[in-house]
Write a protein that holds these residues in place. Structure first.
Motif, PDB file in Angstrom:
ATOM      1  N   ASP A 137      -4.297  13.166  -0.820  1.00 11.37           N
ATOM      2  CA  ASP A 137      -2.631  12.957  -2.097  1.00 11.37           C
ATOM      3  C   ASP A 137      -1.933  11.896  -1.333  1.00 11.37           C
ATOM      4  N   GLY A 138      -2.828  11.178  -0.377  1.00  6.27           N
ATOM      5  CA  GLY A 138      -1.971  10.115   0.636  1.00  6.27           C
ATOM      6  C   GLY A 138      -3.006   8.435   0.097  1.00  6.27           C
ATOM      7  N   TRP A 139      -2.549   7.822   0.161  1.00 12.37           N
ATOM      8  CA  TRP A 139      -2.926   6.371  -0.106  1.00 12.37           C
ATOM      9  C   TRP A 139      -2.389   5.118   0.714  1.00 12.37           C
ATOM     10  N   VAL A 140      -2.562   4.077   1.217  1.00 14.33           N
ATOM     11  CA  VAL A 140      -3.006   3.826   2.344  1.00 14.33           C
ATOM     12  C   VAL A 140      -2.929   2.214   1.205  1.00 14.33           C
ATOM     13  N   GLU A 141      -1.851   1.143   0.779  1.00 15.87           N
ATOM     14  CA  GLU A 141      -2.110   0.115   0.141  1.00 15.87           C
ATOM     15  C   GLU A 141      -1.280  -0.723   1.508  1.00 15.87           C
ATOM     16  N   TRP A 142      -1.902  -2.388   0.444  1.00 17.94           N
ATOM     17  CA  TRP A 142      -1.398  -3.379   1.476  1.00 17.94           C
ATOM     18  C   TRP A 142      -1.700  -4.458  -0.163  1.00 17.94           C
ATOM     19  N   LEU A 143      -0.943  -5.644   0.121  1.00 19.14           N
ATOM     20  CA  LEU A 143      -0.798  -6.827  -1.149  1.00 19.14           C
ATOM     21  C   LEU A 143      -1.407  -8.707  -0.407  1.00 19.14           C
ATOM     22  N   ILE A 144      -2.205  -8.919  -0.766  1.00 19.83           N
ATOM     23  CA  ILE A 144      -3.030 -10.135  -0.148  1.00 19.83           C
ATOM     24  C   ILE A 144      -2.584 -11.451  -1.146  1.00 19.83           C
ATOM     25  N   ARG A 184       1.174  -8.544   2.853  1.00 13.85           N
ATOM     26  CA  ARG A 184       2.654  -7.889   2.575  1.00 13.85           C
ATOM     27  C   ARG A 184       2.624  -6.592   2.126  1.00 13.85           C
ATOM     28  N   GLY A 185       3.765  -5.971   2.678  1.00 11.23           N
ATOM     29  CA  GLY A 185       4.456  -4.446   1.854  1.00 11.23           C
ATOM     30  C   GLY A 185       3.118  -3.333   2.278  1.00 11.23           C
ATOM     31  N   PHE A 186       2.868  -3.061   3.830  1.00 13.26           N
ATOM     32  CA  PHE A 186       1.667  -2.268   4.618  1.00 13.26           C
ATOM     33  C   PHE A 186       2.526  -1.034   4.137  1.00 13.26           C
ATOM     34  N   ARG A 187       2.049  -0.571   3.149  1.00 10.86           N
ATOM     35  CA  ARG A 187       2.781   1.361   2.756  1.00 10.86           C
ATOM     36  C   ARG A 187       1.508   2.108   2.631  1.00 10.86           C
ATOM     37  N   LEU A 188       2.487   3.665   2.679  1.00 14.58           N
ATOM     38  CA  LEU A 188       1.765   4.721   2.813  1.00 14.58           C
ATOM     39  C   LEU A 188       2.594   5.617   1.333  1.00 14.58           C
ATOM     40  N   VAL A 189       1.535   6.106   0.674  1.00 15.43           N
ATOM     41  CA  VAL A 189       2.526   6.128  -1.218  1.00 15.43           C
ATOM     42  C   VAL A 189       1.507   7.974  -1.534  1.00 15.43           C
ATOM     43  N   HIS A 190       1.881   7.881  -2.505  1.00 16.17           N
ATOM     44  CA  HIS A 190       1.428   9.178  -3.154  1.00 16.17           C
ATOM     45  C   HIS A 190       0.001   8.374  -4.098  1.00 16.17           C
ATOM     46  N   HIS A 191      -1.137   9.099  -4.039  1.00 12.70           N
ATOM     47  CA  HIS A 191      -1.980   8.521  -4.818  1.00 12.70           C
ATOM     48  C   HIS A 191      -1.353   8.941  -6.142  1.00 12.70           C
ATOM     49  N   VAL A 197      -4.312  -6.039  -4.641  1.00 16.76           N
ATOM     50  CA  VAL A 197      -3.414  -4.888  -4.330  1.00 16.76           C
ATOM     51  C   VAL A 197      -4.871  -4.863  -3.268  1.00 16.76           C
ATOM     52  N   CYS A 198      -4.951  -4.118  -2.031  1.00 14.94           N
ATOM     53  CA  CYS A 198      -5.893  -3.877  -1.265  1.00 14.94           C
ATOM     54  C   CYS A 198      -5.002  -2.351  -0.985  1.00 14.94           C
ATOM     55  N   ASP A 199      -6.749  -0.943  -0.898  1.00  9.78           N
ATOM     56  CA  ASP A 199      -5.927   0.176  -1.011  1.00  9.78           C
ATOM     57  C   ASP A 199      -7.067   0.665  -0.325  1.00  9.78           C
ATOM     58  N   VAL A 200      -6.889   1.920   0.635  1.00  9.97           N
ATOM     59  CA  VAL A 200      -7.497   2.743   1.187  1.00  9.97           C
ATOM     60  C   VAL A 200      -7.261   4.048   1.168  1.00  9.97           C
ATOM     61  N   ALA A 201      -7.816   5.352   1.203  1.00 16.32           N
ATOM     62  CA  ALA A 201      -7.762   6.337   0.591  1.00 16.32           C
ATOM     63  C   ALA A 201      -7.408   6.848   2.701  1.00 16.32           C
ATOM     64  N   LEU A 202      -5.585   7.514   2.347  1.00 18.06           N
ATOM     65  CA  LEU A 202      -5.603   8.301   3.719  1.00 18.06           C
ATOM     66  C   LEU A 202      -6.646   8.611   4.698  1.00 18.06           C
ATOM     67  N   ASP A 203      -7.495   9.229   4.294  1.00 17.58           N
ATOM     68  CA  ASP A 203      -8.340  10.471   5.205  1.00 17.58           C
ATOM     69  C   ASP A 203      -8.581   9.411   5.602  1.00 17.58           C
ATOM     70  N   ASP A 204      -8.885   7.610   5.321  1.00 15.75           N
ATOM     71  CA  ASP A 204     -10.228   6.983   6.286  1.00 15.75           C
ATOM     72  C   ASP A 204      -9.457   6.413   7.228  1.00 15.75           C
ATOM     73  N   PHE A 205      -7.974   6.662   7.783  1.00 13.83           N
ATOM     74  CA  PHE A 205      -7.241   6.059   9.040  1.00 13.83           C
ATOM     75  C   PHE A 205      -6.759   7.094   9.250  1.00 13.83           C
ATOM     76  N   LEU A 206      -7.373   8.013   9.403  1.00 12.91           N
ATOM     77  CA  LEU A 206      -7.078   9.698  10.402  1.00 12.91           C
ATOM     78  C   LEU A 206      -8.819   9.866  10.800  1.00 12.91           C
ATOM     79  N   GLY A 207      -8.679  11.076  11.611  1.00 12.46           N
ATOM     80  CA  GLY A 207      -9.989  10.969  12.518  1.00 12.46           C
ATOM     81  C   GLY A 207     -10.668  10.233  13.464  1.00 12.46           C
ATOM     82  N   HIS A 208     -11.506  10.475  13.489  1.00 14.51           N
ATOM     83  CA  HIS A 208     -11.981   9.561  14.732  1.00 14.51           C
ATOM     84  C   HIS A 208     -12.159   7.945  14.637  1.00 14.51           C
ATOM     85  N   ASP A 209     -12.182   8.005  13.390  1.00 19.35           N
ATOM     86  CA  ASP A 209     -12.351   6.838  13.444  1.00 19.35           C
ATOM     87  C   ASP A 209     -11.067   6.076  13.425  1.00 19.35           C
TER      88      ASP A 209
END
Length: 383
Positions: free
Chosen positions: A247-254, A264-271, A296-308
């Motif tokens: 349910d999480g989303w990491v996003e920022w602006l370029i 700028r604006g690197f943040r964690l929000v609800h998907h 807007v650049c965005d990545v699923a929270l799962d991608d920033f967790l775990g081993h990698d």
């Protein structure tokens, strides 16, 4: 501690320190099916340590989850562990640690004030490991056996007072100096012996389960029955909890200025599907582009967790497109156990004297984080 925040660290600990941690409840032994260690295997274990050969390793799970744990090893009642938010559980190698503790760990119990000693209902070992300094071999002795003057019972080896008395007694024996030298080597070898530790730092059990499966060990039934842990992050837009990584989303602006990309604006929000707000918590891409042509650049929270996940975040940091402090803060939120909630309370806790941070501002030890969270719970502070 964020779900899927898993770090497998291979380290080592000196044998006496490991056994003391078990006795004091710092390393907890879950109530798991016990691995049977016969007398022959115990003798081989001590022989391996004496000859400085590999003795096998253990797997320790560091987590905020709770498990039912054993209160005794043999006749020795273990100390009641202090209630802490982060706990260490011995998940593999219980038989190894138990075999060592039954021989060497009673010294910690013997150090207690007699009034505080408790004897558990568990049976005492029927045989003890003994070392013959003349032949430099291990054997089993039974309770009541009379030991030879050059034989030492391993259960007393870590007792410093006994060490000195026994060494002095050896001096009067034939070959006394040589026997003393062998005894010193025996003591030094067991004090310096290292046990390999695979430390798994995680709240979710799936990666622990995968590691244990690779090593031929099943996840304990009490964890399988429990299901996934309920964990939280906090949305930077609405401030409400994000209860699952999906349910999480990491996003920022370029935006681009000449040949430079400025973020700028690197943040964690609800998907969007999980947001409690009708308009969602994520950036409005059209609105941001109209404002200053930011994308807007965005990545699923799962991608920033775990081993990698940590490596991915470090790669983002290395690009230099985003303010360093924003990326470092996100690393701490997703990869420092307990920080995501503690960050709301550290300033108040420090002002109240709960902690005295000794790192740079914004960086806190696990001990400080634990104290902050315990204080926040006592004060009923939210989130």
């Amino acid at each position: 501690m964020a779900e899927d925040d898993v770090r497998n660290l291979v380290t080592s600990v000196q044998l006496p320190s490991l056994l003391r941690d078990v006795y004091e409840g710092k390393l907890r032994l879950p109530e798991l099916p016990q691995e049977s260690w016969g007398n022959t295997r115990r003798l081989k274990l001590f022989e391996s340590i004496y000859r400085r050969l590999p003795t096998g390793g253990i797997v320790v799970w560091r987590t905020s989850q709770q498990m039912k744990c054993r209160g005794a090893i043999g006749p020795v009642t273990l100390r009641e562990p202090a209630e802490t938010r982060i706990r260490d559980y011995l998940m593999e190698g219980i038989g190894l640690v138990e075999a060592l503790f039954q021989e060497l760990g009673q010294v910690f119990w013997n150090e207690e004030d007699p009034a505080r000693r408790q004897v558990s209902g568990s049976e005492s070992p029927t045989a003890f490991v003994t070392f013959d300094l003349k032949t430099q071999t291990f054997r089993l002795s039974r309770p009541g056996d009379v030991l030879q003057s050059a034989e030492c019972q391993m259960s007393r080896l870590l007792d410093a007072t006994w060490q000195h008395a026994f060494s002095d007694a050896l001096r009067s024996l034939p070959m006394g100096q040589q026997l003393q030298s062998r005894f010193s080597r025996l003591v030094d070898t067991f004090y310096e012996a290292l046990v390999t530790v695979i430390l798994v730092v995680a709240d979710d059990t799936k990666d622990l389960q995968a590691l244990l499966a690779l090593r031929g060990t099943a996840l304990p039934l009490q964890l399988l029955e429990r299901g996934p842990a309920t964990l939280r992050w906090y949305c930077d837009t609405c401030g409400q909890s994000i209860r699952h990584s999906r349910d999480g989303w990491v996003e920022w602006l370029i935006r681009t200025e000449g040949s430079c990309r400025l973020g700028r604006g690197f943040r964690l929000v609800h998907h969007q599907p999980a947001s409690p707000r009708p308009q969602g918590c994520q950036y409005d891409g059209d609105q941001e582009y109209q404002r200053d042509r930011s994308i807007v650049c965005d990545v699923a929270l799962d991608d920033f967790l775990g081993h990698d996940g940590l490596t991915y975040l470090l790669e983002v940091l290395s690009r230099g497109e985003l303010p360093q402090e924003q990326v470092v803060e996100m690393i701490k939120r997703l990869h420092t156990p307990g920080y995501e909630r503690a960050r709301f309370h550290v300033q108040s806790a420090a002002a109240e004297g709960v902690i005295e941070p000794n790192m740079a501002t914004g960086f806190y030890s696990q001990g400080d984080i634990t104290r902050v969270l315990d204080w926040a719970d006592d004060e009923d502070r939210k989130p």
